[in-house]
Design a protein around this motif. Sequence first.
Motif, short mmCIF file in Angstrom:
data_model
loop_
_atom_site.label_atom_id
_atom_site.label_comp_id
_atom_site.label_asym_id
_atom_site.label_seq_id
_atom_site.Cartn_x
_atom_site.Cartn_y
_atom_site.Cartn_z
N GLN A 215 62.77 45.18 122.49
CA GLN A 215 64.02 45.23 121.75
C GLN A 215 63.84 45.93 120.40
OE1 GLN A 215 67.13 44.02 123.03
NE2 GLN A 215 67.62 45.53 121.46
N GLU A 216 62.75 45.62 119.72
CA GLU A 216 62.50 46.24 118.42
C GLU A 216 62.33 47.75 118.57
OE1 GLU A 216 59.68 45.52 114.48
OE2 GLU A 216 59.54 44.15 116.19
N ALA A 217 61.65 48.17 119.64
CA ALA A 217 61.47 49.61 119.87
C ALA A 217 62.80 50.29 120.16
CB ALA A 217 60.51 49.82 121.02
N LEU A 218 63.61 49.71 121.02
CA LEU A 218 64.90 50.31 121.36
C LEU A 218 65.82 50.36 120.14
CD1 LEU A 218 65.51 48.67 124.84
CD2 LEU A 218 64.80 51.01 124.38
N ASP A 219 65.77 49.33 119.31
CA ASP A 219 66.61 49.29 118.12
C ASP A 219 66.22 50.37 117.11
OD1 ASP A 219 68.01 47.13 119.10
OD2 ASP A 219 66.94 45.63 117.90
N ASN A 220 64.97 50.85 117.19
CA ASN A 220 64.47 51.78 116.17
C ASN A 220 64.16 53.16 116.71
OD1 ASN A 220 63.89 50.33 113.41
ND2 ASN A 220 63.39 48.85 115.03
N ILE A 221 64.65 53.50 117.89
CA ILE A 221 64.30 54.79 118.48
C ILE A 221 64.70 55.96 117.59
CG2 ILE A 221 66.43 54.92 119.84
CD1 ILE A 221 64.75 56.35 122.02
N ALA A 222 65.77 55.81 116.82
CA ALA A 222 66.21 56.90 115.95
C ALA A 222 65.56 56.84 114.57
CB ALA A 222 67.73 56.86 115.79
N ASN A 223 64.64 55.91 114.37
CA ASN A 223 64.01 55.72 113.06
C ASN A 223 62.53 56.09 113.08
OD1 ASN A 223 66.47 54.64 112.07
ND2 ASN A 223 65.93 52.62 112.86
N GLY A 224 62.18 57.13 113.84
CA GLY A 224 60.78 57.54 113.96
C GLY A 224 60.26 58.13 112.66
N PRO A 225 59.00 58.54 112.69
CA PRO A 225 58.18 58.68 113.89
C PRO A 225 57.35 57.46 114.28
CG PRO A 225 57.03 59.65 112.04
CD PRO A 225 58.37 59.19 111.51
N LEU A 226 57.24 56.45 113.40
CA LEU A 226 56.28 55.38 113.64
C LEU A 226 56.91 54.02 113.41
CD1 LEU A 226 53.34 54.34 114.09
CD2 LEU A 226 52.96 54.68 111.63
N LEU A 227 56.73 53.14 114.39
CA LEU A 227 57.15 51.75 114.26
C LEU A 227 55.93 50.87 114.47
CD1 LEU A 227 59.34 49.52 114.04
CD2 LEU A 227 59.59 49.70 116.54
N ILE A 228 55.56 50.13 113.43
CA ILE A 228 54.43 49.22 113.53
C ILE A 228 54.97 47.83 113.86
CG2 ILE A 228 52.52 48.14 112.29
CD1 ILE A 228 52.27 50.72 110.68
N LEU A 229 54.63 47.34 115.03
CA LEU A 229 55.10 46.05 115.50
C LEU A 229 54.16 44.94 115.04
CD1 LEU A 229 55.87 47.47 118.98
CD2 LEU A 229 57.62 46.49 117.52
N GLY A 230 54.69 43.74 114.94
CA GLY A 230 53.84 42.61 114.58
C GLY A 230 54.06 42.07 113.19
N GLY A 231 55.07 42.57 112.49
CA GLY A 231 55.40 42.00 111.18
C GLY A 231 54.57 42.53 110.03
N GLN A 232 54.69 41.86 108.89
CA GLN A 232 54.06 42.32 107.66
C GLN A 232 52.55 42.34 107.77
OE1 GLN A 232 55.83 43.49 104.97
NE2 GLN A 232 53.80 44.18 104.26
N ARG A 233 51.97 41.37 108.46
CA ARG A 233 50.51 41.32 108.58
C ARG A 233 50.00 42.56 109.31
NH1 ARG A 233 46.92 36.39 111.27
NH2 ARG A 233 44.87 37.35 110.91
#
Length: 262
Positions: A211-229
């Motif tokens: 869900q997080e990836a689909l929500d951010n597909i237009a916000n590339g280039p990089l999405l780091i999953l797993g929160g602030q840590r």
Amino acid sequence: MDKAKYGPWALIIGGSEGIGSAFARKLAADGFNIAVVARKPGPLEALAEELRGMGVEARSLSVDLSDTSAIDQVRTITDDIEVGLLIYNAGANNIRGNFVELDPKVYRDVINITVVGQAEFAHHFGALMRERGRGGIILAGSSSNFCGAPTLATYTAAKSFSRILTESLWLECEPMGIDVLHISINYTDTPAMQRLGYDTSSAQSPEEVAQEALDNIANGPLLILGGQRALDTAIARSQLENRGEMIRALATPRRENIPQKA
């Protein structure tokens, strides 16, 4: 998800379980037709049947993604459809060991799946998206891509390639109307992790990752999953000074040092 921009078909490579199947179910719920590709035919067809029960078309194909002919095999189920969204989720690493002691097939398979595979699929389907002036590409990576790690030399190098490839494609494809995103996956409660016996009680769920990836597909280039840590770790692993000290301190640990289920 915007079906007009990213549909009508989504192709999910590495889609039989875990994050891949979570992508498939979420996209089917939004009305996307789904083509899923992975190695195990049984889970693939079961997923395809489930998706058809959700009222969409679904196709599945069992392919060994380490085979350099994988793209040609997949084209047998995609050449007659319009794939507006490519999600390349394959690339797990089941065999760890010191690089110079490994059977060459181990590191060749990692390179073929994560380096050659991502390049071939992004090139083929990206070119078709360019002709239509729309589409999206999500390439999955790992939080280990920011530095090397013992017993994971090829894996970490391949994931680094994936991230840098995505960053380049993101800038190239933006004027073509194609959104490109790299997802840096952190600790996730997938069947693969469970089979290895890891304690995943604090891990993200595959559904959260998808869900997080689909929500951010237009916000590339990089999405780091797993929160602030996870973000803090990625920043620390990216420092250029004192690389040796940093790698010793922050590299992905050897498997025997990762907590297992009690």
